[in-house]
Write a protein that holds these residues in place. Structure first.
Motif, PDB file in Angstrom:
ATOM      1  N   GLU A 148       0.547  -8.162   2.063  1.00  0.00           N
ATOM      2  CA  GLU A 148       1.927  -7.722   2.017  1.00  0.00           C
ATOM      3  C   GLU A 148       2.130  -6.856   0.771  1.00  0.00           C
ATOM      4  O   GLU A 148       2.190  -7.370  -0.339  1.00  0.00           O
ATOM      5  N   GLU A 190       2.837  -5.128  10.323  1.00  0.00           N
ATOM      6  CA  GLU A 190       4.265  -5.405  10.148  1.00  0.00           C
ATOM      7  C   GLU A 190       4.924  -4.381   9.234  1.00  0.00           C
ATOM      8  O   GLU A 190       4.325  -3.918   8.258  1.00  0.00           O
ATOM      9  N   TYR A 191       6.163  -4.037   9.573  1.00  0.00           N
ATOM     10  CA  TYR A 191       7.044  -3.287   8.676  1.00  0.00           C
ATOM     11  C   TYR A 191       8.124  -4.241   8.193  1.00  0.00           C
ATOM     12  O   TYR A 191       8.733  -4.969   8.996  1.00  0.00           O
ATOM     13  N   TYR A 249      -0.209  -6.119   6.841  1.00  0.00           N
ATOM     14  CA  TYR A 249      -1.094  -6.396   7.968  1.00  0.00           C
ATOM     15  C   TYR A 249      -1.888  -7.661   7.686  1.00  0.00           C
ATOM     16  O   TYR A 249      -1.996  -8.128   6.546  1.00  0.00           O
ATOM     17  N   GLN A 259      12.875  -5.727   9.880  1.00  0.00           N
ATOM     18  CA  GLN A 259      11.482  -6.124  10.043  1.00  0.00           C
ATOM     19  C   GLN A 259      11.037  -5.846  11.475  1.00  0.00           C
ATOM     20  O   GLN A 259      11.821  -5.980  12.414  1.00  0.00           O
ATOM     21  N   ASN A 261       7.195  -6.294  13.786  1.00  0.00           N
ATOM     22  CA  ASN A 261       5.746  -6.473  13.791  1.00  0.00           C
ATOM     23  C   ASN A 261       5.190  -6.362  15.203  1.00  0.00           C
ATOM     24  O   ASN A 261       5.859  -6.669  16.190  1.00  0.00           O
ATOM     25  N   THR A 283      -2.139  -8.618  13.261  1.00  0.00           N
ATOM     26  CA  THR A 283      -0.737  -8.210  13.250  1.00  0.00           C
ATOM     27  C   THR A 283      -0.532  -7.094  12.229  1.00  0.00           C
ATOM     28  O   THR A 283      -1.115  -7.128  11.142  1.00  0.00           O
TER      29      THR A 283
END
Length: 296
Positions: free
Chosen positions: A161, A121-122, A136, A97, A99, A119
């Protein structure tokens, strides 16, 4: 991923205030975590080892404005032993993860504080397609300072998500009860959930004892060669409740040791269309961690 007009607005706020900026503040932390094997309800065991790294930079403005940029990286290595629910196969292996977040904060003359924190995020199993593992969102916070020792506020987090949008409210607390006792939020609210609550006691200027907890929910894309659900989605929910002992060194560095128990642990598996394949609860698991952090 974030709306262009929002990024443009934040950039304008930064450039307009830089002429009045104070020196920026930086912070870093590194935290290895071990969660012991716990019995799965339908048979088998599950445990994990994690490593977390975070860094941030905060810039105060005058009058009232501040902004900051933060990055967080995490890796969870899972260890499954004969999970009956998933046909004896591990539902996933190593999950990564990362972000990147940005915040803008404004404090009024009446001591109200308003913050927005977008934010991106991966979150994916090793080998997951990057474009399918991006999420995001943003958190919004409003806080009122009631005295020199008490601030209370409300916040809401809204995040997209993969294939679903989630939202959660949370309470913001910063209460210096007396010279030794403090009640506050130990973590930043984000895609994994709200910041939780922690009660701490400063035994000396350097030593601190604390207890707290925070609900965590993590969703991540599975690899295309996953043996149970290729390209699907995994989810891990739990409520860690912990004891913490902290030691503050000089200047600005500290070390914190955590002993915790993860309650209500649940693993969930979905296919690549969002249909649930199965879920599994696990028994209360021991959890230990140590955090090295610095601010300068």
């Amino acid at each position: 991923m974030l709306q262009p007009f929002r990024l443009a607005l934040l950039a304008c706020l930064m450039s307009a205030a830089l002429a009045h900026a104070d020196a920026p503040q930086y912070s870093v932390s590194l935290t290895p975590i071990w969660q012991g094997n716990a019995q799965l309800d339908d048979g088998g065991k599950a445990g994990l080892n994690s490593i977390l790294f975070s860094a941030s930079a905060d810039q105060a403005m005058n009058p009232g404005w501040s902004f900051g940029l933060g990055v967080r990286l995490a890796q969870d290595h899972w260890d499954f032993e004969s999970p009956t629910r998933f046909g004896g196969k591990a539902p996933w292996d190593t999950v990564r993860q990362g972000n990147l977040g940005f915040h803008v904060n404004y404090v009024t003359a009446g001591y109200q504080s308003f913050s927005i924190m977008p934010t991106i995020e991966y979150a994916g199993e090793r080998g997951a397609a990057g474009s399918d593992a991006i999420g995001y969102g943003a958190t919004f916070i409003a806080v009122q300072q009631f005295s020199e020792t008490l601030q209370l506020g409300l916040g809401v987090g809204v995040f997209r998500e993969f294939d679903k949008t989630s939202a959660f409210p949370f309470l913001v607390v910063d209460w210096q009860i007396d010279k030794q006792w403090h009640l506050g939020n130990p973590f930043d609210a984000g895609p994994s959930g709200p910041g939780g609550l922690e009660l701490s006691y400063a035994a000396t200027e350097r030593w601190q004892i604390a207890a707290g907890g925070a609900y965590r929910s993590e969703r991540f894309r599975l690899a295309s060669d996953n043996t149970v659900s290729p390209g699907g989605v995994g989810q891990h929910d739990r409520l860690p409740v912990y004891l913490r002992i902290g030691y503050a060194a000089q200047p600005g560095w500290r070390i914190d040791a955590y002993a915790a128990a993860a309650f209500g642990g649940k693993l969930k598996l979905e296919d690549d269309r969002g249909h649930e394949i199965g879920s599994e609860n696990y028994d209360t698991a021991p959890l230990f961690g140590i955090s090295f952090s610095g601010a300068f």
